[in-house]
Design an enzyme around this catalytic site. Sequence first.
Site, PDB file in Angstrom:
ATOM      1  N   HIS A  83      23.946 -39.352  18.126  1.00  0.00           N
ATOM      2  CA  HIS A  83      25.479 -38.981  18.041  1.00  0.00           C
ATOM      3  C   HIS A  83      25.557 -37.752  16.866  1.00  0.00           C
ATOM      4  O   HIS A  83      25.385 -38.005  15.786  1.00  0.00           O
ATOM      5  CB  HIS A  83      26.388 -39.926  17.550  1.00  0.00           C
ATOM      6  CG  HIS A  83      27.754 -39.837  17.431  1.00  0.00           C
ATOM      7  ND1 HIS A  83      28.468 -40.504  16.449  1.00  0.00           N
ATOM      8  CD2 HIS A  83      28.550 -38.699  17.970  1.00  0.00           C
ATOM      9  CE1 HIS A  83      29.819 -39.893  16.830  1.00  0.00           C
ATOM     10  NE2 HIS A  83      29.776 -38.847  17.473  1.00  0.00           N
ATOM     11  N   LEU A 113      23.469 -36.795  11.620  1.00  0.00           N
ATOM     12  CA  LEU A 113      23.213 -37.405  13.118  1.00  0.00           C
ATOM     13  C   LEU A 113      22.925 -38.817  12.808  1.00  0.00           C
ATOM     14  O   LEU A 113      22.359 -39.450  12.001  1.00  0.00           O
ATOM     15  CB  LEU A 113      21.907 -36.795  13.334  1.00  0.00           C
ATOM     16  CG  LEU A 113      21.178 -37.637  14.474  1.00  0.00           C
ATOM     17  CD1 LEU A 113      22.003 -37.119  15.908  1.00  0.00           C
ATOM     18  CD2 LEU A 113      19.785 -36.952  14.830  1.00  0.00           C
ATOM     19  N   GLU A 114      23.921 -39.436  13.561  1.00  0.00           N
ATOM     20  CA  GLU A 114      23.918 -41.053  13.623  1.00  0.00           C
ATOM     21  C   GLU A 114      23.179 -41.347  14.781  1.00  0.00           C
ATOM     22  O   GLU A 114      23.305 -41.104  16.035  1.00  0.00           O
ATOM     23  CB  GLU A 114      25.333 -41.470  14.119  1.00  0.00           C
ATOM     24  CG  GLU A 114      25.760 -42.797  14.032  1.00  0.00           C
ATOM     25  CD  GLU A 114      26.945 -43.223  13.988  1.00  0.00           C
ATOM     26  OE1 GLU A 114      27.443 -44.292  13.622  1.00  0.00           O
ATOM     27  OE2 GLU A 114      27.840 -42.333  14.799  1.00  0.00           O
ATOM     28  N   VAL A 115      21.794 -42.065  14.748  1.00  0.00           N
ATOM     29  CA  VAL A 115      20.978 -42.516  15.768  1.00  0.00           C
ATOM     30  C   VAL A 115      21.373 -43.972  16.003  1.00  0.00           C
ATOM     31  O   VAL A 115      21.613 -44.794  15.064  1.00  0.00           O
ATOM     32  CB  VAL A 115      19.538 -42.289  15.281  1.00  0.00           C
ATOM     33  CG1 VAL A 115      18.626 -43.265  16.253  1.00  0.00           C
ATOM     34  CG2 VAL A 115      19.117 -41.086  15.171  1.00  0.00           C
ATOM     35  N   THR A 173      30.442 -44.359  12.797  1.00  0.00           N
ATOM     36  CA  THR A 173      31.533 -43.462  12.488  1.00  0.00           C
ATOM     37  C   THR A 173      32.785 -43.439  13.394  1.00  0.00           C
ATOM     38  O   THR A 173      33.831 -43.259  12.805  1.00  0.00           O
ATOM     39  CB  THR A 173      30.717 -42.059  12.487  1.00  0.00           C
ATOM     40  OG1 THR A 173      30.158 -42.006  13.759  1.00  0.00           O
ATOM     41  CG2 THR A 173      29.721 -41.967  11.647  1.00  0.00           C
TER      42      THR A 173
END
Length: 733
Positions: free
Chosen positions: A470, A481-483, A519
């Site tokens: 994301h 960066l949201e993994v 988030t």
Amino acid sequence: MSAQTTTGKSAAHDGKGAILHTEVRPDGVAVITIDAPGESVNTLTQKFGVELKAAFERVVSDSTILGAVLTSGKKDFVVGANVDMLKAITVAADAERLSREGAEGLRDIRESRKPFVAAISGQALGGGFELALACHAIVASDDRKTLVGLPEVQLGLMPGANGLMRVAERAGLQVALDLGLTGKNTRAVKAKKLGLVDEVAPASVLLEAAVALVKRLAEGKPQKRPGFKLDTAHLTKLALEKNPAGRALLFRKAREATRKKTHGHYPATERIIDVLERFGDKGFTAAADLEARSFGELVVSETAHRLEEIFFATTALKKDTGVDDPNVTVRLPDKIGLIGGGLMGGGIATVSISAGIQVRLKDKDDEGVGRGLLHVRGVLDERQKKKQLSREERDQVFARVTGTTDYTGLREARVIIEAVFEDLALKHRVLREVEAVTKDDAIFASNTSSIPIGRIAEASKRPHTVVGMHYFSPVEKMPLLEVIRTKQTAPEVVATVVALGKKQGKTVIVVNDGVGFYTTRILAPYMNEAAYILSEGIPIETLDRALVDWGWPVGPVTLLDEVGIDVAAHVGPIMQAAFGERFLPPDAMAKLIADNRKGRKNERGFYLYGKNAKGKKKAVDPTVYAALGIEPKKDTNVLGEELQMRCSLQFVNEALRCLGEGILRSPRDGDIGAIFGLGFPPFRGGPFRYVDTIGAAEILRRTQGYYDRFGKRWEPAPLLVDMAKKGARFYSA
């Protein structure tokens, strides 16, 4: 004097664990090499100061030595003061003393009868740049990685060893204000133009160029500095900086601009202006005294502590693979496939090719592909215009991306990133098509913002290879960066995309799967509460201004226009279906969609855009109130704090739910995700640091009060209730 070996080499003390090593060349120039043992970078510590004094005394007391070059044995020069050392200081007087001692040591170098020249390659930042500025001259490498700057403000601090005044002496007050208040770095060529460095030389001959300069200075030949030019810029500088009235105007404007940006939350910016104003009016000595006292106060301030904690958290994340098993294999791809040429796809392509990764960009038609390539080229052109890239470098980077309307060229890609519209059926179709043409171990990463990755993986023949990546818009600027990992995602898949994100220049957090992940989930109630506030008749600009005053970068209504009202309306039902009444929105969203209001993208939102906008100041579209069916209150008794708490505590309460439910791996990840992805005020440290600062019991009291007033959407997180009962903290005191 330090012990000297028969080879002409010496190190502080006995040479064991020494930071500085001195070698006297046959031509009489001493080369002092800074190389902290066991460390990846050189930082300033008290031990460094002791060794620097010893090296200095040896140079000035030895009649056979002409002068000295300060250089580094590492890829960078010196990257600043050791943050651990500063964090350990608890009394302002101790920090003030540290500042005065450091400044005194550098003044000794500056006032030496023998020349000292700094040879800079890599980064010379903060105290490292102050060390270089104290030398009689600076020679910098022409390598693009050579940077100078004073980034202390980013840690809630200010330079503490006279660096601001030395920049002002070399380049003027305006440059000193710019470097000090922004904390930005400057490349060598530009630094020379500004007068911050004296010479720029190829890296291969940097040391010889510095040695030659020492010899010229030792012979009494003056160092040439940029000459006076009778142009507009220099005339303006003279008008502003060389007379009291001009300086008063310069600093008044600086204060106005700074307060507008910081809203008084970052005291270091005010102290930087104070010190430079004192320098302009009363000279170096008076400014240096104020600098030491101000530095001492800032080191022990709450703002500095919060920003230092963020520094330590991001440093730890750089070493975090995203998985618990240290033996997991990572095969970092040198080529990726990218599905979708929209705003997100174009941004992902840009950060990938900028990191040296080949990108094959696919869209459904030539127009889509062209749109994605045009976005990439536009960003690179802007960088070239700002001289961040040369024309040749721009073309080399752009050559790494190619486009296609089918799946040719994607078979060998190790990672395929999908960035198509937020529609589950569409994502399922893309996933099946990708798996039909790629190898069995190819990773499929979805850039979804709300759909659970597990739902997307339902269409996969190999769900262990499906993961979420994301990104945040604009991808080129947003650092997070949201993994997202599912229960089926293989550890090596997670570790690989985490490594890919880091190579793209991102700060990466790993979260467990769920609707909205972390988030999007915590942002939704924040935005939802803003909608409820508007429906009560609170004017749009009043609400936005209150949240900006609290420390958010933009207000929630402005953010809604930027994200897209249609996007929020699409995500809202997904969140409500998962979390029920807590996420029930007011009727406002449906009314705005019915009125074809999508925000900035179609120039129909809460604010005026395009030809309807009047002047540079953003103005509310008065017709939006009619669309909402409300009359804004002209005179309201609602305090700004009430608006701030209603939105921000919704955000915090949901963050605690995410930790309690196992979506987050740690409070650290929750704080970094909130700050770097959503703009939670950095000086407050993130939602979990904020709870620790205010106290869980007090946060619960306020949340419970809103629950009593507004009902289900304010139900306190179970973790918050538990923390308040136990008097517990998320971080050790």
